[in-house]
Write a protein that holds these residues in place. Structure first.
Motif, PDB file in Angstrom:
ATOM      1  N   PRO A  63       0.863  -1.245  -0.117  1.00  0.00           N
ATOM      2  CA  PRO A  63      -0.105  -0.121   0.095  1.00  0.00           C
ATOM      3  C   PRO A  63       1.029   1.397   0.088  1.00  0.00           C
ATOM      4  O   PRO A  63       1.893   1.456   0.583  1.00  0.00           O
ATOM      5  CB  PRO A  63      -0.717  -0.474   1.510  1.00  0.00           C
ATOM      6  CG  PRO A  63      -0.121  -1.191   2.124  1.00  0.00           C
ATOM      7  CD  PRO A  63       0.787  -1.854   1.339  1.00  0.00           C
ATOM      8  N   VAL A  64       0.273   2.141  -0.740  1.00  0.00           N
ATOM      9  CA  VAL A  64       0.920   3.582  -0.701  1.00  0.00           C
ATOM     10  C   VAL A  64       0.156   4.664  -0.226  1.00  0.00           C
ATOM     11  O   VAL A  64      -1.212   4.622  -0.462  1.00  0.00           O
ATOM     12  CB  VAL A  64       1.579   3.954  -2.029  1.00  0.00           C
ATOM     13  CG1 VAL A  64       2.784   3.247  -2.356  1.00  0.00           C
ATOM     14  CG2 VAL A  64       0.577   4.071  -3.093  1.00  0.00           C
ATOM     15  N   ALA A  65       0.435   5.663   0.377  1.00  0.00           N
ATOM     16  CA  ALA A  65      -0.375   6.618   1.009  1.00  0.00           C
ATOM     17  C   ALA A  65      -0.160   7.863   0.419  1.00  0.00           C
ATOM     18  O   ALA A  65      -1.127   8.900   0.460  1.00  0.00           O
ATOM     19  CB  ALA A  65      -0.333   6.861   2.694  1.00  0.00           C
ATOM     20  N   ASP A  66       1.171   7.977  -0.269  1.00  0.00           N
ATOM     21  CA  ASP A  66       1.507   9.448  -0.746  1.00  0.00           C
ATOM     22  C   ASP A  66       1.265   9.479  -2.282  1.00  0.00           C
ATOM     23  O   ASP A  66       1.840  10.600  -2.917  1.00  0.00           O
ATOM     24  CB  ASP A  66       2.943   9.717  -0.571  1.00  0.00           C
ATOM     25  CG  ASP A  66       3.788   8.379  -1.024  1.00  0.00           C
ATOM     26  OD1 ASP A  66       3.425   7.331  -1.408  1.00  0.00           O
ATOM     27  OD2 ASP A  66       5.161   8.679  -0.942  1.00  0.00           O
ATOM     28  N   ASP A  67       0.518   8.565  -2.796  1.00  0.00           N
ATOM     29  CA  ASP A  67       0.275   8.884  -4.168  1.00  0.00           C
ATOM     30  C   ASP A  67      -1.232   8.819  -4.555  1.00  0.00           C
ATOM     31  O   ASP A  67      -1.734   7.989  -4.451  1.00  0.00           O
ATOM     32  CB  ASP A  67       0.922   7.641  -5.039  1.00  0.00           C
ATOM     33  CG  ASP A  67       0.869   7.958  -6.502  1.00  0.00           C
ATOM     34  OD1 ASP A  67       0.153   8.747  -7.067  1.00  0.00           O
ATOM     35  OD2 ASP A  67       1.628   7.039  -7.125  1.00  0.00           O
ATOM     36  N   PRO A  68      -1.902  10.043  -4.744  1.00  0.00           N
ATOM     37  CA  PRO A  68      -3.101  10.195  -5.178  1.00  0.00           C
ATOM     38  C   PRO A  68      -3.894   9.231  -6.355  1.00  0.00           C
ATOM     39  O   PRO A  68      -5.024   8.963  -6.317  1.00  0.00           O
ATOM     40  CB  PRO A  68      -3.547  11.612  -5.308  1.00  0.00           C
ATOM     41  CG  PRO A  68      -2.268  12.160  -5.721  1.00  0.00           C
ATOM     42  CD  PRO A  68      -1.249  11.138  -5.082  1.00  0.00           C
ATOM     43  N   ARG A  69      -2.676   8.771  -7.256  1.00  0.00           N
ATOM     44  CA  ARG A  69      -3.096   8.079  -8.376  1.00  0.00           C
ATOM     45  C   ARG A  69      -3.465   6.709  -8.134  1.00  0.00           C
ATOM     46  O   ARG A  69      -4.140   5.987  -8.989  1.00  0.00           O
ATOM     47  CB  ARG A  69      -2.176   8.279  -9.350  1.00  0.00           C
ATOM     48  CG  ARG A  69      -2.068   9.620 -10.082  1.00  0.00           C
ATOM     49  CD  ARG A  69      -0.853   9.878 -10.822  1.00  0.00           C
ATOM     50  NE  ARG A  69       0.232   9.616  -9.990  1.00  0.00           N
ATOM     51  CZ  ARG A  69       1.637   9.112 -10.392  1.00  0.00           C
ATOM     52  NH1 ARG A  69       2.001   9.070 -11.832  1.00  0.00           N
ATOM     53  NH2 ARG A  69       2.488   9.125  -9.629  1.00  0.00           N
ATOM     54  N   THR A  70      -2.860   5.985  -6.926  1.00  0.00           N
ATOM     55  CA  THR A  70      -2.975   4.451  -6.802  1.00  0.00           C
ATOM     56  C   THR A  70      -3.135   4.316  -5.343  1.00  0.00           C
ATOM     57  O   THR A  70      -2.363   5.133  -4.497  1.00  0.00           O
ATOM     58  CB  THR A  70      -1.924   3.720  -7.575  1.00  0.00           C
ATOM     59  OG1 THR A  70      -2.108   2.428  -7.508  1.00  0.00           O
ATOM     60  CG2 THR A  70      -0.546   4.263  -6.971  1.00  0.00           C
ATOM     61  N   ASP A  71      -3.420   3.154  -4.857  1.00  0.00           N
ATOM     62  CA  ASP A  71      -3.369   2.650  -3.454  1.00  0.00           C
ATOM     63  C   ASP A  71      -2.296   1.696  -3.247  1.00  0.00           C
ATOM     64  O   ASP A  71      -2.300   1.597  -2.251  1.00  0.00           O
ATOM     65  CB  ASP A  71      -4.761   2.346  -3.101  1.00  0.00           C
ATOM     66  CG  ASP A  71      -5.326   1.143  -3.749  1.00  0.00           C
ATOM     67  OD1 ASP A  71      -4.734   0.899  -4.822  1.00  0.00           O
ATOM     68  OD2 ASP A  71      -6.396   0.610  -3.323  1.00  0.00           O
ATOM     69  N   GLU A  72      -1.681   1.300  -4.237  1.00  0.00           N
ATOM     70  CA  GLU A  72      -0.709   0.227  -4.039  1.00  0.00           C
ATOM     71  C   GLU A  72       0.401   0.797  -4.911  1.00  0.00           C
ATOM     72  O   GLU A  72       0.372   1.183  -6.102  1.00  0.00           O
ATOM     73  CB  GLU A  72      -1.084  -1.385  -4.178  1.00  0.00           C
ATOM     74  CG  GLU A  72      -1.646  -1.439  -5.609  1.00  0.00           C
ATOM     75  CD  GLU A  72      -2.357  -3.003  -5.759  1.00  0.00           C
ATOM     76  OE1 GLU A  72      -2.533  -3.458  -4.709  1.00  0.00           O
ATOM     77  OE2 GLU A  72      -2.700  -3.326  -6.788  1.00  0.00           O
ATOM     78  N   ARG A  73       1.573  -0.116  -4.699  1.00  0.00           N
ATOM     79  CA  ARG A  73       2.756   0.027  -5.418  1.00  0.00           C
ATOM     80  C   ARG A  73       3.356  -1.453  -5.809  1.00  0.00           C
ATOM     81  O   ARG A  73       3.290  -2.112  -4.964  1.00  0.00           O
ATOM     82  CB  ARG A  73       3.945   0.856  -4.839  1.00  0.00           C
ATOM     83  CG  ARG A  73       5.294   0.772  -5.341  1.00  0.00           C
ATOM     84  CD  ARG A  73       6.420   1.588  -4.435  1.00  0.00           C
ATOM     85  NE  ARG A  73       6.101   1.714  -3.352  1.00  0.00           N
ATOM     86  CZ  ARG A  73       5.549   3.133  -2.673  1.00  0.00           C
ATOM     87  NH1 ARG A  73       5.832   4.183  -3.684  1.00  0.00           N
ATOM     88  NH2 ARG A  73       5.254   3.487  -1.474  1.00  0.00           N
ATOM     89  N   LEU A  74       3.638  -1.519  -7.101  1.00  0.00           N
ATOM     90  CA  LEU A  74       4.070  -2.748  -7.483  1.00  0.00           C
ATOM     91  C   LEU A  74       5.588  -3.068  -7.089  1.00  0.00           C
ATOM     92  O   LEU A  74       6.481  -2.271  -7.089  1.00  0.00           O
ATOM     93  CB  LEU A  74       4.376  -2.982  -8.826  1.00  0.00           C
ATOM     94  CG  LEU A  74       4.699  -4.264  -9.785  1.00  0.00           C
ATOM     95  CD1 LEU A  74       3.812  -5.427  -9.354  1.00  0.00           C
ATOM     96  CD2 LEU A  74       5.154  -4.165 -11.021  1.00  0.00           C
ATOM     97  N   LEU A  75       5.818  -4.120  -6.315  1.00  0.00           N
ATOM     98  CA  LEU A  75       7.327  -4.763  -5.584  1.00  0.00           C
ATOM     99  C   LEU A  75       7.686  -5.473  -6.425  1.00  0.00           C
ATOM    100  O   LEU A  75       9.012  -5.627  -6.618  1.00  0.00           O
ATOM    101  CB  LEU A  75       7.013  -5.101  -4.355  1.00  0.00           C
ATOM    102  CG  LEU A  75       6.494  -3.984  -3.414  1.00  0.00           C
ATOM    103  CD1 LEU A  75       6.428  -4.841  -2.002  1.00  0.00           C
ATOM    104  CD2 LEU A  75       7.519  -2.961  -3.134  1.00  0.00           C
ATOM    105  N   GLY A  76       6.969  -6.746  -7.160  1.00  0.00           N
ATOM    106  CA  GLY A  76       7.707  -7.684  -8.014  1.00  0.00           C
ATOM    107  C   GLY A  76       6.721  -8.290  -8.697  1.00  0.00           C
ATOM    108  O   GLY A  76       5.227  -8.143  -8.347  1.00  0.00           O
TER     109      GLY A  76
END
Length: 179
Positions: A63-76
């Motif tokens: 999960p990411v809180a600092d990006d209004p475009r998405t709620d998750e970041r790809l790790l792999g």
């Protein structure tokens, strides 16, 4: 969907077409000389559906809180093909900023465990001869180098073929009937 052990915020889920923009960005970062084209991923995802599916692809996100475009970041991400009696690691990748957290190990074990459940007798993979980090991971996880494909990659680098038996490969099996 499940959390990766020891990483409660990390989520593992099946890859979907909507993941491809992030997957492609990571693919190009990690594999600048031999990144798969997006169409390869689309074709692979087509083989994950239905009773006769031969592929599985997963993504790891957090999960990411600092990006209004998405709620998750790809790790792999990781992909597997299984056409019995063999399974093959099609691709495996962990973002550089997420490396060192055991995520590559978790993704590789997911493929091996899934292949075993599907009834595969061995898992194969290929790795660039100049990718020492990946080779170390695969060796730690029980893979051995069985063959070298000379000048396999577009830039002329060799590919090492590695294998992990899931059964006694000398015992009679479905593969024995193919001989």
């Amino acid at each position: 969907m499940s959390a990766v052990p020891d990483e409660p915020a990390v989520r593992l889920r099946p890859m979907v077409v909507e993941d491809l923009p992030e997957v492609m960005a990571l693919e190009r970062r990690l594999f600048p000389h031999d990144a798969w084209p997006e169409q390869f991923f689309l074709d692979e995802l087509d083989h994950t559906q239905g009773e006769r599916a031969t592929r599985r692809y997963w993504v790891l996100t957090e999960p990411v809180a600092d990006d209004p475009r998405t709620d998750e970041r790809l790790l792999g991400y990781v992909g597997m093909m299984c056409v019995l009696p063999l399974a093959d690691v099609q691709t495996i990748a962990v973002a550089p900023e997420a490396q060192g957290r055991g995520l590559g190990t978790r993704l590789l074990r997911l493929v091996v465990d899934t292949a075993a459940v599907w009834g595969a007798e061995q898992v194969l993979l290929e790795v660039r001869a100049d990718n020492d980090g990946a080779q170390a991971l695969y060796t730690r996880e029980g893979f051995t180098h069985i063959h070298t494909r000379r000048r396999y990659y577009p830039d002329g680098t060799d590919a090492l073929i590695m294998q992990k038996p899931l059964t006694d490969l000398n015992a009679p099996s479905s593969a024995s009937q193919l001989r």
